[in-house]
Design a protein around this motif. Structure first.
Motif, PDB file in Angstrom:
ATOM      1  N   TRP A 115      55.582 138.232 -46.355  1.00 27.99           N
ATOM      2  CA  TRP A 115      56.757 139.092 -46.703  1.00 27.99           C
ATOM      3  C   TRP A 115      57.344 139.720 -45.794  1.00 27.99           C
ATOM      4  O   TRP A 115      56.759 139.882 -44.571  1.00 27.99           O
ATOM      5  CB  TRP A 115      56.044 140.163 -47.417  1.00 27.99           C
ATOM      6  CG  TRP A 115      54.940 141.059 -47.169  1.00 27.99           C
ATOM      7  CD1 TRP A 115      53.602 140.671 -47.299  1.00 27.99           C
ATOM      8  CD2 TRP A 115      55.084 142.047 -46.453  1.00 27.99           C
ATOM      9  NE1 TRP A 115      52.824 141.637 -46.666  1.00 27.99           N
ATOM     10  CE2 TRP A 115      53.633 142.586 -46.221  1.00 27.99           C
ATOM     11  CE3 TRP A 115      56.028 142.963 -45.995  1.00 27.99           C
ATOM     12  CZ2 TRP A 115      53.352 143.680 -45.429  1.00 27.99           C
ATOM     13  CZ3 TRP A 115      55.935 144.053 -45.170  1.00 27.99           C
ATOM     14  CH2 TRP A 115      54.524 144.476 -44.996  1.00 27.99           C
ATOM     15  N   THR A 117      60.160 142.911 -44.642  1.00 29.64           N
ATOM     16  CA  THR A 117      60.943 144.187 -45.077  1.00 29.64           C
ATOM     17  C   THR A 117      62.204 144.347 -44.297  1.00 29.64           C
ATOM     18  O   THR A 117      62.316 143.988 -43.231  1.00 29.64           O
ATOM     19  CB  THR A 117      60.122 145.607 -44.630  1.00 29.64           C
ATOM     20  OG1 THR A 117      58.791 145.511 -45.197  1.00 29.64           O
ATOM     21  CG2 THR A 117      60.773 146.741 -44.896  1.00 29.64           C
ATOM     22  N   GLY A 121      54.495 140.978 -42.764  1.00 29.39           N
ATOM     23  CA  GLY A 121      53.242 140.765 -42.929  1.00 29.39           C
ATOM     24  C   GLY A 121      52.681 139.652 -43.773  1.00 29.39           C
ATOM     25  O   GLY A 121      53.497 138.773 -44.034  1.00 29.39           O
ATOM     26  N   LEU A 122      51.247 139.662 -43.796  1.00 28.81           N
ATOM     27  CA  LEU A 122      50.706 138.479 -44.702  1.00 28.81           C
ATOM     28  C   LEU A 122      49.797 139.268 -45.725  1.00 28.81           C
ATOM     29  O   LEU A 122      49.263 140.239 -45.541  1.00 28.81           O
ATOM     30  CB  LEU A 122      49.572 137.879 -43.788  1.00 28.81           C
ATOM     31  CG  LEU A 122      48.925 136.662 -44.252  1.00 28.81           C
ATOM     32  CD1 LEU A 122      49.923 135.435 -44.733  1.00 28.81           C
ATOM     33  CD2 LEU A 122      47.925 135.948 -43.270  1.00 28.81           C
ATOM     34  N   GLU A 123      49.854 138.677 -46.947  1.00 31.49           N
ATOM     35  CA  GLU A 123      49.111 139.404 -48.133  1.00 31.49           C
ATOM     36  C   GLU A 123      48.392 138.044 -48.774  1.00 31.49           C
ATOM     37  O   GLU A 123      48.466 136.984 -48.979  1.00 31.49           O
ATOM     38  CB  GLU A 123      50.288 139.731 -49.293  1.00 31.49           C
ATOM     39  CG  GLU A 123      49.713 140.605 -50.300  1.00 31.49           C
ATOM     40  CD  GLU A 123      50.078 141.928 -50.021  1.00 31.49           C
ATOM     41  OE1 GLU A 123      49.371 142.879 -50.761  1.00 31.49           O
ATOM     42  OE2 GLU A 123      50.610 142.335 -49.053  1.00 31.49           O
ATOM     43  N   LEU A 150      45.892 137.833 -52.116  1.00 26.51           N
ATOM     44  CA  LEU A 150      45.466 138.144 -53.619  1.00 26.51           C
ATOM     45  C   LEU A 150      44.376 137.553 -54.099  1.00 26.51           C
ATOM     46  O   LEU A 150      44.434 136.105 -54.136  1.00 26.51           O
ATOM     47  CB  LEU A 150      46.616 137.934 -54.573  1.00 26.51           C
ATOM     48  CG  LEU A 150      47.946 138.928 -54.245  1.00 26.51           C
ATOM     49  CD1 LEU A 150      48.842 138.593 -55.405  1.00 26.51           C
ATOM     50  CD2 LEU A 150      47.686 140.306 -54.173  1.00 26.51           C
ATOM     51  N   ASP A 204      43.526 143.025 -53.311  1.00 27.41           N
ATOM     52  CA  ASP A 204      44.888 142.727 -52.835  1.00 27.41           C
ATOM     53  C   ASP A 204      44.513 143.088 -51.341  1.00 27.41           C
ATOM     54  O   ASP A 204      44.123 144.212 -51.047  1.00 27.41           O
ATOM     55  CB  ASP A 204      45.762 143.778 -53.228  1.00 27.41           C
ATOM     56  CG  ASP A 204      46.995 143.463 -52.781  1.00 27.41           C
ATOM     57  OD1 ASP A 204      47.186 142.870 -51.577  1.00 27.41           O
ATOM     58  OD2 ASP A 204      48.024 144.049 -53.251  1.00 27.41           O
ATOM     59  N   TYR A 205      44.732 142.182 -50.450  1.00 26.81           N
ATOM     60  CA  TYR A 205      44.427 142.537 -48.838  1.00 26.81           C
ATOM     61  C   TYR A 205      45.675 142.296 -48.229  1.00 26.81           C
ATOM     62  O   TYR A 205      46.392 141.207 -48.219  1.00 26.81           O
ATOM     63  CB  TYR A 205      43.373 141.586 -48.452  1.00 26.81           C
ATOM     64  CG  TYR A 205      42.065 141.523 -48.942  1.00 26.81           C
ATOM     65  CD1 TYR A 205      41.249 142.553 -48.566  1.00 26.81           C
ATOM     66  CD2 TYR A 205      41.665 140.739 -50.304  1.00 26.81           C
ATOM     67  CE1 TYR A 205      39.952 142.826 -49.303  1.00 26.81           C
ATOM     68  CE2 TYR A 205      40.616 140.809 -50.630  1.00 26.81           C
ATOM     69  CZ  TYR A 205      39.851 141.785 -50.167  1.00 26.81           C
ATOM     70  OH  TYR A 205      38.630 142.005 -50.785  1.00 26.81           O
ATOM     71  N   MET A 206      46.417 143.227 -47.612  1.00 29.02           N
ATOM     72  CA  MET A 206      47.701 143.379 -46.993  1.00 29.02           C
ATOM     73  C   MET A 206      47.276 143.362 -45.286  1.00 29.02           C
ATOM     74  O   MET A 206      46.617 144.120 -45.046  1.00 29.02           O
ATOM     75  CB  MET A 206      48.347 144.581 -47.414  1.00 29.02           C
ATOM     76  CG  MET A 206      49.756 144.631 -46.747  1.00 29.02           C
ATOM     77  SD  MET A 206      50.671 145.934 -46.929  1.00 29.02           S
ATOM     78  CE  MET A 206      51.109 146.070 -48.802  1.00 29.02           C
ATOM     79  N   PHE A 207      48.065 142.360 -44.717  1.00 28.21           N
ATOM     80  CA  PHE A 207      47.990 142.627 -43.365  1.00 28.21           C
ATOM     81  C   PHE A 207      49.539 142.745 -42.631  1.00 28.21           C
ATOM     82  O   PHE A 207      50.087 141.843 -42.349  1.00 28.21           O
ATOM     83  CB  PHE A 207      47.358 141.371 -42.803  1.00 28.21           C
ATOM     84  CG  PHE A 207      45.796 141.137 -43.126  1.00 28.21           C
ATOM     85  CD1 PHE A 207      44.776 141.802 -42.578  1.00 28.21           C
ATOM     86  CD2 PHE A 207      45.703 140.482 -44.424  1.00 28.21           C
ATOM     87  CE1 PHE A 207      43.523 141.516 -43.060  1.00 28.21           C
ATOM     88  CE2 PHE A 207      44.588 140.110 -44.909  1.00 28.21           C
ATOM     89  CZ  PHE A 207      43.150 140.846 -44.137  1.00 28.21           C
ATOM     90  N   PRO A 208      49.810 143.899 -42.376  1.00 23.80           N
ATOM     91  CA  PRO A 208      51.229 144.223 -41.826  1.00 23.80           C
ATOM     92  C   PRO A 208      51.166 143.748 -40.200  1.00 23.80           C
ATOM     93  O   PRO A 208      50.219 143.882 -39.587  1.00 23.80           O
ATOM     94  CB  PRO A 208      51.306 145.748 -42.014  1.00 23.80           C
ATOM     95  CG  PRO A 208      50.117 146.250 -42.978  1.00 23.80           C
ATOM     96  CD  PRO A 208      49.029 145.063 -42.917  1.00 23.80           C
TER      97      PRO A 208
END
Length: 50
Positions: free
Chosen positions: A15, A17, A29-31, A33, A44-48
């Motif tokens: 994704w 911004t 970043g990378l998400e 699910l 849900d693991y988010m890697f900005p």
């Protein structure tokens, strides 16, 4: 969205911004699910910045 991929019970996508003023990409970043047996989000693991 930059890309998306699914495998078994995992959905992965990148994704970005964007600035509402300039339209420039200012982050992303990378998400990951993890879905349950009903297809609902279990984790849900988010890697900005990835």
């Amino acid at each position: 969205m930059r890309y998306a991929s699914t495998a078994h019970c995992v959905v992965v996508f990148g994704w970005e911004t964007m600035s509402t003023e300039t339209g420039d990409v200012v982050g992303g970043g990378l998400e990951f699910l993890v879905l349950d047996d009903n297809g609902r989000i279990k984790a849900d693991y988010m890697f900005p910045g990835a």
